[in-house]
Design a protein around this motif. Structure first.
Motif, PDB file in Angstrom:
ATOM      1  N   ASN A 178      27.102  29.228 -49.239  1.00 37.87           N
ATOM      2  CA  ASN A 178      27.760  28.021 -49.733  1.00 37.87           C
ATOM      3  C   ASN A 178      28.024  28.199 -51.223  1.00 37.87           C
ATOM      4  OD1 ASN A 178      28.446  25.374 -50.621  1.00 37.87           O
ATOM      5  ND2 ASN A 178      27.420  24.526 -48.807  1.00 37.87           N
ATOM      6  N   LEU A 179      29.203  28.685 -51.567  1.00 36.69           N
ATOM      7  CA  LEU A 179      29.517  29.033 -52.947  1.00 36.69           C
ATOM      8  C   LEU A 179      29.548  27.803 -53.852  1.00 36.69           C
ATOM      9  CD1 LEU A 179      32.272  31.768 -52.401  1.00 36.69           C
ATOM     10  CD2 LEU A 179      29.800  32.045 -52.749  1.00 36.69           C
ATOM     11  N   ARG A 180      29.971  26.664 -53.310  1.00 34.25           N
ATOM     12  CA  ARG A 180      30.015  25.443 -54.115  1.00 34.25           C
ATOM     13  C   ARG A 180      28.619  25.031 -54.564  1.00 34.25           C
ATOM     14  NH1 ARG A 180      29.393  19.839 -53.214  1.00 34.25           N
ATOM     15  NH2 ARG A 180      28.994  20.173 -50.991  1.00 34.25           N
ATOM     16  N   LEU A 181      27.692  25.023 -53.607  1.00 32.56           N
ATOM     17  CA  LEU A 181      26.331  24.625 -53.948  1.00 32.56           C
ATOM     18  C   LEU A 181      25.658  25.665 -54.834  1.00 32.56           C
ATOM     19  CD1 LEU A 181      25.042  23.098 -50.585  1.00 32.56           C
ATOM     20  CD2 LEU A 181      26.025  21.935 -52.575  1.00 32.56           C
ATOM     21  N   ASN A 237      21.453   1.702 -44.930  1.00 36.73           N
ATOM     22  CA  ASN A 237      20.807   2.423 -43.836  1.00 36.73           C
ATOM     23  C   ASN A 237      20.642   3.895 -44.228  1.00 36.73           C
ATOM     24  OD1 ASN A 237      19.717   3.115 -41.366  1.00 36.73           O
ATOM     25  ND2 ASN A 237      21.713   3.250 -40.344  1.00 36.73           N
ATOM     26  N   GLY A 238      19.684   4.152 -45.114  1.00 42.03           N
ATOM     27  CA  GLY A 238      19.444   5.506 -45.565  1.00 42.03           C
ATOM     28  C   GLY A 238      20.440   5.952 -46.610  1.00 42.03           C
ATOM     29  N   ILE A 239      20.357   7.232 -46.989  1.00 40.71           N
ATOM     30  CA  ILE A 239      21.283   7.798 -47.955  1.00 40.71           C
ATOM     31  C   ILE A 239      22.019   8.966 -47.309  1.00 40.71           C
ATOM     32  CG2 ILE A 239      19.862   7.091 -49.915  1.00 40.71           C
ATOM     33  CD1 ILE A 239      18.888   9.921 -50.159  1.00 40.71           C
ATOM     34  N   THR A 240      23.207   9.267 -47.844  1.00 41.90           N
ATOM     35  CA  THR A 240      24.041  10.340 -47.298  1.00 41.90           C
ATOM     36  C   THR A 240      23.976  11.547 -48.220  1.00 41.90           C
ATOM     37  OG1 THR A 240      25.547   8.731 -46.298  1.00 41.90           O
ATOM     38  CG2 THR A 240      26.373  10.980 -46.609  1.00 41.90           C
ATOM     39  N   CYS A 241      23.676  12.690 -47.656  1.00 41.19           N
ATOM     40  CA  CYS A 241      23.625  13.931 -48.433  1.00 41.19           C
ATOM     41  C   CYS A 241      24.716  14.868 -47.935  1.00 41.19           C
ATOM     42  CB  CYS A 241      22.251  14.588 -48.312  1.00 41.19           C
ATOM     43  SG  CYS A 241      22.151  16.187 -49.148  1.00 41.19           S
ATOM     44  N   ASN A 242      25.736  15.062 -48.758  1.00 42.53           N
ATOM     45  CA  ASN A 242      26.785  16.033 -48.450  1.00 42.53           C
ATOM     46  C   ASN A 242      26.593  17.320 -49.251  1.00 42.53           C
ATOM     47  OD1 ASN A 242      28.074  14.231 -46.685  1.00 42.53           O
ATOM     48  ND2 ASN A 242      29.148  13.245 -48.392  1.00 42.53           N
ATOM     49  N   GLY A 243      25.443  17.395 -49.923  1.00 44.47           N
ATOM     50  CA  GLY A 243      25.106  18.585 -50.684  1.00 44.47           C
ATOM     51  C   GLY A 243      23.813  19.181 -50.163  1.00 44.47           C
ATOM     52  N   ALA A 244      22.780  19.225 -51.017  1.00 46.90           N
ATOM     53  CA  ALA A 244      21.490  19.767 -50.585  1.00 46.90           C
ATOM     54  C   ALA A 244      20.395  19.273 -51.513  1.00 46.90           C
ATOM     55  CB  ALA A 244      21.523  21.291 -50.583  1.00 46.90           C
ATOM     56  N   PHE A 245      19.267  18.914 -50.931  1.00 49.54           N
ATOM     57  CA  PHE A 245      18.072  18.563 -51.688  1.00 49.54           C
ATOM     58  C   PHE A 245      17.090  19.721 -51.557  1.00 49.54           C
ATOM     59  CE2 PHE A 245      19.134  14.038 -50.175  1.00 49.54           C
ATOM     60  CZ  PHE A 245      20.022  13.853 -51.233  1.00 49.54           C
ATOM     61  N   LEU A 246      16.595  20.217 -52.689  1.00 54.15           N
ATOM     62  CA  LEU A 246      15.687  21.370 -52.645  1.00 54.15           C
ATOM     63  C   LEU A 246      14.227  20.958 -52.509  1.00 54.15           C
ATOM     64  CD1 LEU A 246      17.261  23.771 -55.293  1.00 54.15           C
ATOM     65  CD2 LEU A 246      17.936  23.323 -52.925  1.00 54.15           C
ATOM     66  N   GLY A 306      28.136  15.006 -58.967  1.00 52.86           N
ATOM     67  CA  GLY A 306      27.683  16.248 -59.567  1.00 52.86           C
ATOM     68  C   GLY A 306      26.242  16.566 -59.230  1.00 52.86           C
ATOM     69  N   PRO A 307      25.759  17.735 -59.651  1.00 52.58           N
ATOM     70  CA  PRO A 307      24.376  18.127 -59.386  1.00 52.58           C
ATOM     71  C   PRO A 307      23.388  17.358 -60.245  1.00 52.58           C
ATOM     72  CG  PRO A 307      25.455  19.773 -60.769  1.00 52.58           C
ATOM     73  CD  PRO A 307      26.512  18.776 -60.396  1.00 52.58           C
ATOM     74  N   ILE A 308      22.142  17.317 -59.782  1.00 51.45           N
ATOM     75  CA  ILE A 308      21.068  16.604 -60.481  1.00 51.45           C
ATOM     76  C   ILE A 308      19.850  17.515 -60.521  1.00 51.45           C
ATOM     77  CG2 ILE A 308      19.565  14.566 -60.470  1.00 51.45           C
ATOM     78  CD1 ILE A 308      21.748  13.174 -58.751  1.00 51.45           C
ATOM     79  N   SER A 309      19.229  17.619 -61.683  1.00 51.46           N
ATOM     80  CA  SER A 309      18.043  18.452 -61.795  1.00 51.46           C
ATOM     81  C   SER A 309      16.804  17.736 -61.287  1.00 51.46           C
ATOM     82  CB  SER A 309      17.828  18.901 -63.240  1.00 51.46           C
ATOM     83  OG  SER A 309      16.667  19.698 -63.348  1.00 51.46           O
ATOM     84  N   SER A 310      16.540  16.513 -61.757  1.00 48.98           N
ATOM     85  CA  SER A 310      15.307  15.827 -61.364  1.00 48.98           C
ATOM     86  C   SER A 310      15.478  14.321 -61.455  1.00 48.98           C
ATOM     87  CB  SER A 310      14.137  16.274 -62.247  1.00 48.98           C
ATOM     88  OG  SER A 310      14.392  15.958 -63.613  1.00 48.98           O
ATOM     89  N   THR A 311      14.582  13.614 -60.782  1.00 49.84           N
ATOM     90  CA  THR A 311      14.601  12.157 -60.795  1.00 49.84           C
ATOM     91  C   THR A 311      13.208  11.630 -61.092  1.00 49.84           C
ATOM     92  OG1 THR A 311      14.007  11.731 -58.490  1.00 49.84           O
ATOM     93  CG2 THR A 311      16.315  12.285 -58.945  1.00 49.84           C
ATOM     94  N   VAL A 321      25.582   7.998 -51.831  1.00 46.35           N
ATOM     95  CA  VAL A 321      26.052   9.313 -51.413  1.00 46.35           C
ATOM     96  C   VAL A 321      25.761  10.344 -52.502  1.00 46.35           C
ATOM     97  CG1 VAL A 321      28.040  10.673 -50.676  1.00 46.35           C
ATOM     98  CG2 VAL A 321      27.900   8.239 -50.072  1.00 46.35           C
ATOM     99  N   PHE A 322      25.156  11.456 -52.092  1.00 45.09           N
ATOM    100  CA  PHE A 322      24.954  12.602 -52.966  1.00 45.09           C
ATOM    101  C   PHE A 322      25.876  13.720 -52.481  1.00 45.09           C
ATOM    102  CE2 PHE A 322      21.064  10.207 -53.364  1.00 45.09           C
ATOM    103  CZ  PHE A 322      20.698  10.346 -54.704  1.00 45.09           C
ATOM    104  N   GLU A 323      26.786  14.160 -53.357  1.00 39.91           N
ATOM    105  CA  GLU A 323      27.776  15.161 -52.959  1.00 39.91           C
ATOM    106  C   GLU A 323      27.367  16.586 -53.310  1.00 39.91           C
ATOM    107  OE1 GLU A 323      30.279  14.643 -51.167  1.00 39.91           O
ATOM    108  OE2 GLU A 323      30.837  12.544 -51.332  1.00 39.91           O
ATOM    109  N   SER A 324      26.344  16.750 -54.157  1.00 38.31           N
ATOM    110  CA  SER A 324      26.006  18.085 -54.626  1.00 38.31           C
ATOM    111  C   SER A 324      24.509  18.348 -54.464  1.00 38.31           C
ATOM    112  CB  SER A 324      26.439  18.247 -56.088  1.00 38.31           C
ATOM    113  OG  SER A 324      26.189  19.561 -56.538  1.00 38.31           O
TER     114      SER A 324
END
Length: 527
Positions: A198-201, A170-179, A127-132, A148-151
């Motif tokens: 991208n309607l999902r994002l 070996n790094g992280i996988t982004c299948n969504g988007a980091f702003l 799912g989406p994440i606001s902040s870390t 893996v980040f999907e959103s």
């Protein structure tokens, strides 16, 4: 034979009885009392799981504590639903854990999130994440293979480095988007063009915006309001550029939070809103005094440490820097130790640090550097830099200023971090000039070798934009700078006076002034 069989059956029955799994009851950790969003439950009365469970599912909660504090020796997989807040150390020391799935939205998770799970192989954020939290993300996960980040992640403050001790990752996988990302070598931030269509994002970003709005307007969202305001500053313009109606609604929530006071403002934003200084005060009769290098206590330190040799024979700037680095390297910084017991002078602090194998706080180091500079005939002051919330925030910082005859001005020298500050042309600045440039958005440059105890590099962002922006609201100094300027001593001591913005109440020192020109006056070195 029958007797043996009966005994065996009894033992087997006993083993089965005593191996029955117990229920583990998980309750709210208790350090947050109110929900982060009005009308939402912070935590159910309890969650009950079997101690033998190999997989558990955490339902939607406002917050969750540290699962590793409960004993799940067989737990291989844990799945979380929607959650507003997850603490650092969420999953730590869980030997059987192999997979972690975050199936819903996460509002915020703190640093050092997952650590010391020796068999963990996979982490998935669906799912989406606001902040870390900060860059400390994962630690000591020797078999971790994928993250893996999907959103969408609005504000990603994490990084994974060699010190994270995740050798198979070996790094992280982004299948969504980091702003917004803390370290773009880990992954790049998405562009507006990449997000368009991208309607999902877009749906996930709008979901985060609605969540942020609830936090920003909640009655008591604890520390999340400030954190989520900063994340909303990233998300709102993106939604606006994409034409989302949630952009205006989020902006209204941000305006509401801003008008509550300093609750959501960054340290730099608070400094920029400080009132101006007042007009000159001709009635000010206090005088600044600086002990002459022939003073007995200064002479003792100069001869004991051979300060003439340390300062060197170069120009005044090189001599000032040489003394700055010598104090920084000679006396470690340790805020927990305060000042050295006994006289507040360079010799006692130096000897105490070696005798007790410890360091001392920023005030002790600044007093020591002031003494070393004075012993070399360089006028100097130690400056206590206070935040706006001086009566509730005890984290101030103490630095020095040294008078440069060649520049005809004071310059900033901080022995805690071996730090000095210049403008974009390399001109050395004093705290008042740094404060003014930060308020006006003008460039300020920290020396590249600024550091803490020769172990942690300081950057301009964390030292100036954050730490010192907070602590340049009020500046306090001693009117008589010398060895043993405060505490028990046999000689006359000065008074403390603070430079405050107009209309600001500050009750710590004997005197206050709003006269900036008077405060930074050139030293009168006549004996």
């Amino acid at each position: 034979m029958k007797r043996i069989n009966l005994i065996f059956a009894f033992l087997l029955l006993s083993a089965n009885i005593f191996s029955i799994a117990e229920n583990i009851v998980i309750k709210s950790p208790g350090y947050v009392k109110d929900p982060f969003r009005d009308g939402h439950v912070l935590f159910p009365d309890s969650l009950v799981y079997s101690s033998d469970a190999e997989e558990i599912v955490i339902p939607d909660v406002g917050m969750f504590g540290r699962l590793g504090e409960y004993k799940f020796p067989k737990l291989k997989k844990v799945t979380f639903g929607n959650v507003d807040y997850l603490p650092g150390g969420l999953l730590r020391g869980m030997p059987a854990l192999e997979e972690v799935v975050f199936d819903g939205m996460i509002g915020h998770f703190d640093g050092t999130f997952i650590s010391r799970c020796q068999n963990l192989k996979k982490i998935i954020f669906k799912g989406p994440i606001s902040s870390t939290g900060g860059p400390g993300f994962l630690y000591d996960l020797p078999n971790l293979e994928s993250v893996v980040f999907e959103s969408v992640v609005v504000d990603l403050g994490v990084e994974v480095t060699e010190s994270s001790k995740c050798p198979k990752l070996n790094g992280i996988t982004c299948n969504g988007a980091f702003l917004n990302v803390y370290n773009d070598s880990l992954t790049h931030a998405a562009t507006i063009d990449q997000l368009k269509g991208n309607l999902r994002l877009l749906a996930d970003m709008e979901r985060i915006a609605r969540w942020q709005s609830e936090v920003l307007t909640a009655k008591n969202p604890d520390g999340l309001r400030k954190c989520e305001y900063q994340a909303a500053k990233v998300l709102q313009p993106v939604l606006s550029a994409l034409g989302s109606p949630e952009a205006d609604r989020l902006k209204s929530a941000m305006d509401y939070a801003w008008n509550l006071g300093d609750d959501v403002k960054s340290e730099l934003e608070i400094l920029k809103e400080a009132p101006e200084y007042g007009v000159a005060e001709p009635s000010m009769t206090l005088k600044f005094r600086y002990a002459h290098p022939t003073d007995t206590l200064l002479t003792l330190s100069r001869e004991r440490f051979n300060l003439d040799s340390i300062a060197g024979n170069g120009d005044d700037i090189s001599r000032i820097k040489n003394l700055l680095y010598w104090v920084h390297n000679s006396i470690p910084h340790d805020g927990g130790h305060g000042l050295a017991p006994g006289p507040k002078n360079l010799r006692n602090t130096f000897d105490s640090a070696r005798r007790d194998s410890c360091g001392y706080n920023c005030r002790a180091l600044a007093i020591c550097l002031t003494e070393a500079l004075l012993a070399e005939g360089i006028p100097a002051r130690y400056i206590t830099c206070q935040p706006k919330a001086w009566d509730t925030d005890q984290d101030c910082h103490v630095i020095c200023v040294a008078w440069s005859e060649s520049l005809g001005k004071w310059i900033w020298v901080d022995p805690t971090f071996a730090a000095y500050v210049t403008d974009d042309n390399g001109l050395l600045l004093h705290p008042g000039e740094v404060r003014d440039r930060l308020r006006k958005g003008l460039p300020v440059v920290l020396n590249k070798d600024a550091n803490w105890n020769n172990r942690v590099t300081k950057t301009s962002e964390n030292y100036l934009d954050y730490y010192m922006a907070k602590n340049l609201y009020i500046l306090e100094t001693n009117t008589f700078n010398q060895a043993e300027p405060e505490g028990e001593s046999n000689h006359e001591q000065g008074s403390h006076i603070a430079l405050t913005p107009k209309g600001v109440t500050y009750r710590n020192p004997a005197y206050n002034t709003t006269d900036e020109k008077w405060f930074w006056q050139a030293p009168d070195t006549r004996k």
